[in-house]
Design an enzyme around this catalytic site. Structure first.
Site, PDB file in Angstrom:
ATOM      1  CG  ASN A   9     -42.517 -23.375  -7.391  1.00 48.58           C
ATOM      2  OD1 ASN A   9     -43.129 -24.340  -7.410  1.00 48.58           O
ATOM      3  ND2 ASN A   9     -41.325 -23.766  -7.874  1.00 48.58           N
ATOM      4  CE  LYS A  11     -39.516 -25.173  -4.518  1.00 48.04           C
ATOM      5  NZ  LYS A  11     -37.813 -24.984  -4.261  1.00 48.04           N
ATOM      6  CG  HIS A  95     -36.756 -23.661 -10.419  1.00 49.62           C
ATOM      7  ND1 HIS A  95     -36.298 -25.130  -9.405  1.00 49.62           N
ATOM      8  CD2 HIS A  95     -37.575 -23.258  -9.510  1.00 49.62           C
ATOM      9  CE1 HIS A  95     -36.262 -24.481  -7.728  1.00 49.62           C
ATOM     10  NE2 HIS A  95     -37.284 -23.025  -7.652  1.00 49.62           N
ATOM     11  CD  GLU A  97     -36.407 -27.272  -6.513  1.00 52.41           C
ATOM     12  OE1 GLU A  97     -36.310 -27.036  -5.345  1.00 52.41           O
ATOM     13  OE2 GLU A  97     -37.499 -27.181  -7.023  1.00 52.41           O
ATOM     14  CD  GLU A 167     -35.917 -19.106  -7.608  1.00 58.10           C
ATOM     15  OE1 GLU A 167     -36.192 -20.029  -6.788  1.00 58.10           O
ATOM     16  OE2 GLU A 167     -35.366 -20.808  -8.967  1.00 58.10           O
ATOM     17  N   GLY A 173     -34.137 -23.264  -0.409  1.00 56.66           N
ATOM     18  CA  GLY A 173     -34.183 -24.155  -0.002  1.00 56.66           C
ATOM     19  C   GLY A 173     -33.181 -24.870   1.278  1.00 56.66           C
ATOM     20  CB  SER A 213     -33.519 -18.961   1.678  1.00 54.60           C
ATOM     21  OG  SER A 213     -33.300 -20.337   1.813  1.00 54.60           O
TER      22      SER A 213
END
Length: 250
Positions: A9, A11, A95, A97, A167, A173, A213
């Site tokens: 991904n 992003k 996701h 985010e 996730e 991140g 990660s």
């Protein structure tokens, strides 16, 4: 045999020239005997060129999102038909985010799932708990509810077009990573949750990716767990050497 997948991904990274450069590195350096299906998810404006660059390869392309409506006055949004019209066959939905920054609820994500499946897109369905949920011991409930509310309305036949991507938000991140044992524990729980809601065949066939990660130095151990079928990779997917190391860790 469940399909092994490593998806990158990207992003909001890589302009047109950088996208082409990274794709060319992957094309020339990923070994032909690689076990995993490789998927890359560039930005919307680079999807068409990515499909064109990869058309004679085994690397697939995914969109990072879509809008649930077929069309309309939704400035800045992209429809499923627009995505499929340039040859893209996969889409990432849910996701963390999108959930946290853009306030996408399980209901919105469920609607997006419906639209994607209607257009014969394979859905990479993301879900996972936040740090407070893990610390309070509520992580299994959060994951189960995200699955039920965002995905479990689909029909049994639709599971052929679904990839699950667990996730843990606290490990995206942040440099933190769930231990291989934690990843396996949750993946096993996810598979059992699917089994209870549908059946054993679907549960055993569905690919469950780990994201959070994943790096070259921990990928092999994470991927060795019996219910971990690959990864959804963020930052490490932006570097060809790192991504290829992860891809070949399966």
């Amino acid at each position: 045999m469940r399909k092994k997948i490593v998806a990158g991904n990207w992003k909001m990274h890589k302009n047109a020239a950088q996208t082409k450069e990274l794709l060319n590195e992957l094309l020339t350096q990923i070994p032909a005997e690689t076990v995993a299906q490789v998927i890359v998810a560039p930005t919307f404006i680079n999807l068409a060129s990515a499909v064109d660059n990869l058309k004679h390869s085994n690397i697939a392309v995914a969109a990072q999102n879509l809008h649930q409506a077929e069309s309309g006055a939704f400035t800045g949004e992209i429809s499923a038909e627009m995505i499929t019209s340039v040859g893209v066959k996969n889409v990432i939905l849910g996701h963390s985010e999108r959930r946290a920054i853009f306030n996408e609820t399980d209901a919105i994500i469920a609607s997006k799932v419906n639209t994607a499946l209607k257009h014969d897109l394979t859905v990479i369905f993301c879900f996972g708990e936040e740090l407070k949920d893990r610390q309070s011991g509520n992580h299994f409930n959060i994951v189960e509810n995200q699955l039920k509310d965002g995905l479990f309305h689909i029909e049994a036949k639709d599971w052929a077009k679904v990839v699950l991507a667990y996730e843990p938000v606290w490990a995206i991140g942040t440099g933190e990573t769930a231990s291989p044992e934690q990843a396996q524990e949750m993946h096993q729980f996810i598979r059992e949750t699917v089994r209870k809601a549908f059946d054993s065949d679907i549960a055993e066939d569905v690919t469950i990716l780990y994201g959070g990660s994943v790096k070259p130095d921990n990928a092999k151990e994470i991927f060795s767990k019996p219910d971990v079928d690959g990864g959804l990779i963020g930052g490490a997917a932006l570097n060809a050497k790192d991504f290829i190391t992860i891809v070949t860790s399966i």
